[in-house]
Design a protein around this motif. Sequence first.
Motif, mmCIF file in Angstrom:
data_model
loop_
_atom_site.group_PDB
_atom_site.id
_atom_site.type_symbol
_atom_site.label_atom_id
_atom_site.label_comp_id
_atom_site.label_asym_id
_atom_site.label_seq_id
_atom_site.Cartn_x
_atom_site.Cartn_y
_atom_site.Cartn_z
ATOM 1 N N UNK A 186 11.975 -40.968 -28.272
ATOM 2 C CA UNK A 186 12.579 -39.768 -28.855
ATOM 3 C C UNK A 186 11.608 -38.597 -28.902
ATOM 4 N N UNK A 187 10.695 -38.585 -27.958
ATOM 5 C CA UNK A 187 9.805 -37.441 -27.768
ATOM 6 C C UNK A 187 10.047 -36.897 -26.369
ATOM 7 N N UNK A 188 10.042 -35.573 -26.229
ATOM 8 C CA UNK A 188 10.352 -34.994 -24.919
ATOM 9 C C UNK A 188 9.603 -33.679 -24.741
ATOM 10 N N UNK A 189 9.475 -33.263 -23.463
ATOM 11 C CA UNK A 189 8.826 -31.991 -23.150
ATOM 12 C C UNK A 189 7.435 -31.897 -23.733
ATOM 13 N N UNK A 190 6.586 -32.873 -23.443
ATOM 14 C CA UNK A 190 5.279 -32.972 -24.080
ATOM 15 C C UNK A 190 4.376 -31.805 -23.694
ATOM 16 N N UNK A 191 3.849 -31.122 -24.713
ATOM 17 C CA UNK A 191 2.828 -30.085 -24.534
ATOM 18 C C UNK A 191 1.475 -30.756 -24.772
ATOM 19 N N UNK A 192 0.775 -31.039 -23.682
ATOM 20 C CA UNK A 192 -0.451 -31.829 -23.778
ATOM 21 C C UNK A 192 -1.537 -31.150 -24.601
ATOM 22 N N UNK A 193 -1.604 -29.808 -24.545
ATOM 23 C CA UNK A 193 -2.642 -29.108 -25.305
ATOM 24 C C UNK A 193 -2.406 -29.288 -26.811
ATOM 25 N N UNK A 194 -1.152 -29.069 -27.260
ATOM 26 C CA UNK A 194 -0.828 -29.218 -28.677
ATOM 27 C C UNK A 194 -0.989 -30.671 -29.122
ATOM 28 N N UNK A 195 -0.576 -31.602 -28.265
ATOM 29 C CA UNK A 195 -0.741 -33.023 -28.584
ATOM 30 C C UNK A 195 -2.223 -33.362 -28.719
ATOM 31 N N UNK A 196 -3.030 -32.840 -27.805
ATOM 32 C CA UNK A 196 -4.468 -33.096 -27.850
ATOM 33 C C UNK A 196 -5.104 -32.552 -29.115
ATOM 34 N N UNK A 197 -4.695 -31.350 -29.526
ATOM 35 C CA UNK A 197 -5.227 -30.767 -30.760
ATOM 36 C C UNK A 197 -4.832 -31.612 -31.972
ATOM 37 N N UNK A 198 -3.578 -32.072 -31.982
ATOM 38 C CA UNK A 198 -3.119 -32.917 -33.088
ATOM 39 C C UNK A 198 -3.903 -34.219 -33.164
ATOM 40 N N UNK A 199 -4.109 -34.851 -32.010
ATOM 41 C CA UNK A 199 -4.850 -36.114 -31.987
ATOM 42 C C UNK A 199 -6.319 -35.894 -32.339
ATOM 43 N N UNK A 200 -6.855 -34.732 -31.998
ATOM 44 C CA UNK A 200 -8.241 -34.404 -32.344
ATOM 45 C C UNK A 200 -8.392 -34.326 -33.871
ATOM 46 N N UNK A 230 2.017 -31.420 -33.789
ATOM 47 C CA UNK A 230 2.993 -32.343 -33.209
ATOM 48 C C UNK A 230 4.356 -31.673 -33.042
ATOM 49 N N UNK A 231 4.709 -30.792 -33.978
ATOM 50 C CA UNK A 231 5.977 -30.063 -33.873
ATOM 51 C C UNK A 231 6.012 -29.253 -32.575
ATOM 52 N N UNK A 232 4.892 -28.642 -32.232
ATOM 53 C CA UNK A 232 4.816 -27.829 -31.014
ATOM 54 C C UNK A 232 4.608 -28.684 -29.766
ATOM 55 N N UNK A 233 4.185 -29.943 -29.954
ATOM 56 C CA UNK A 233 3.821 -30.772 -28.795
ATOM 57 C C UNK A 233 5.002 -31.484 -28.151
ATOM 58 N N UNK A 234 6.078 -31.703 -28.913
ATOM 59 C CA UNK A 234 7.206 -32.473 -28.386
ATOM 60 C C UNK A 234 7.207 -33.908 -28.870
ATOM 61 N N UNK A 235 6.075 -34.378 -29.428
ATOM 62 C CA UNK A 235 6.036 -35.694 -30.076
ATOM 63 C C UNK A 235 6.713 -35.564 -31.433
ATOM 64 N N UNK A 236 7.567 -36.512 -31.783
ATOM 65 C CA UNK A 236 8.303 -36.332 -33.037
ATOM 66 C C UNK A 236 7.347 -36.281 -34.219
ATOM 67 N N UNK A 237 7.629 -35.361 -35.134
ATOM 68 C CA UNK A 237 6.707 -35.066 -36.230
ATOM 69 C C UNK A 237 6.477 -36.246 -37.168
ATOM 70 N N UNK A 238 7.441 -37.160 -37.278
ATOM 71 C CA UNK A 238 7.253 -38.291 -38.191
ATOM 72 C C UNK A 238 6.074 -39.166 -37.774
ATOM 73 N N UNK A 239 5.752 -39.157 -36.479
ATOM 74 C CA UNK A 239 4.602 -39.931 -35.997
ATOM 75 C C UNK A 239 3.316 -39.371 -36.611
ATOM 76 N N UNK A 240 3.286 -38.061 -36.854
ATOM 77 C CA UNK A 240 2.120 -37.453 -37.505
ATOM 78 C C UNK A 240 1.898 -38.074 -38.875
ATOM 79 N N UNK A 241 2.986 -38.291 -39.628
ATOM 80 C CA UNK A 241 2.874 -38.895 -40.956
ATOM 81 C C UNK A 241 2.241 -40.259 -40.913
ATOM 82 N N UNK A 242 2.655 -41.079 -39.958
ATOM 83 C CA UNK A 242 2.127 -42.452 -39.850
ATOM 84 C C UNK A 242 0.659 -42.429 -39.429
ATOM 85 N N UNK A 243 0.331 -41.634 -38.414
ATOM 86 C CA UNK A 243 -1.047 -41.604 -37.912
ATOM 87 C C UNK A 243 -2.022 -41.127 -38.979
#
Length: 461
Positions: A186-200, A230-243
């Motif tokens: 349930x994640x789509x249109x992944x923005x790798x830069x935003x995802x990378x910043x979130x994971x950082x 994560x909201x801007x990355x395309x990964x569902x935001x609830x995953x941010x809560x768990x991580x």
Amino acid sequence: MSQTSGILKPIQRFTIRKIDSSVVLFLATIVALIVANSPLRDLYHTLLKTPINLNILGLDIFHYHGEPMSLLVFANDVLMVLFFFVVGLDIKQQLLVGELSSVKKAIMPVVGAIGGMIVPILIFTLITPSGDASRGAAIPMATDIAFVLAVLMLLKDHVPVALRVFMTTLAVADDIGGIIVIAVFYSSGINLMMLGLGLLVVLLLALMGRWGVRQLGVYMVGLFVVWFFFLQSGIHTTIAGVLVALTVPMTTAVSRHQLGNLAGAVSKMLPKEEDAHQGKVTHLDGADIAIINSLRHAASSAIPPVQRLEHALTGWVNYLILPIFAFVNAGIDFSTFTLGGVTLLPFAVSLALFIGKPVGIFLFTYVYIRLTKHQWTEGVYPAILFAVSILGGIGFTVSMFIASLSYDVQLHLDWLNEAKLGILAGSLISGIVGYISVLAVGRRHQKKQLKLAKNSEGAAV
């Protein structure tokens, strides 16, 4: 500040009352159904579309795809992040010191949870026609632990403690499965830069946890930042809560032994004459206040940050966030359904919950026990295991959430409403039938045990 405190106090008092959270969730669902099928239905749907705006330093926080979030999207993509954050805190505790902390403890409920996810998905897939409707295959895979534990507490005289622990652990494993499904499908249109910043930021929080940073505010700010990326990355935001929850440390700055010694020392340092003024106005000097505050700070530092955060947020999540989620998601307008217009979707969901969950949980667990020659825990036997497994079909909160992710409210509103109808029907039937089954099986077993005890006494005489 005083005005804000005045507004929040009634809510804070409500969150600490001894009302079962599942009752509040159930009432919110009933209210939503009543309003959505009353003359207030237009007002209800207008409320769901109400835009939520927050601008900080020129940045529109709750904007997505250039538009402000509606109340419905805000509940699902913002408020539910806190729900999954609390779920993540619980998962971390289970992995470190709970029933998932060792393979021996975890294997049986995890096997049961796998069965309880696979079989419902298979039933849903077999009944639902292929195409976009099949996107909801994950809807019936979840078990709502709040409702299940509420029913089990009503039946506590008939359900052994080991089986309640089994179902709790199974529901946690269910949550992990649901989180993986949400992240992957349930994640789509992944923005790798935003995802990378979130994971950082997640990595930085994890390092801070390892370095012993225990200030709760750090992790809450981190949660907000990761959520935004994560909201801007395309990964569902609830995953941010768990991580982010998994980065919160479980170590303490003060041990229980140190706290006990400090409490004893503080008790000796405080003036004894205070005891003579109980019930009257007491005045403490600066030194006494400093001593008491040092004890309060030490007591707080003796509780792991994971548990402090869970304790602080659970009431808000159970008594405010989840009822809001239920209210905005459960309002099904039954006038939109016609007998000939309803597809197989609600039947697929309800049967997957009511039939698939108990069959999957029981079958996988029973086969595991037989293959491994695992010893049945005292008080647990096949009939009671199957009866309790029926309660696993209560899949309200996460099922509703996955349904909202599966079917776009603009493009597939009919399917979304049908899926919600199936969730309500399947969960309600599972709850009623499960309750009756556990009660009947438990009473029959108790009578059998009493009869055996009498026969043993007679044989001894």
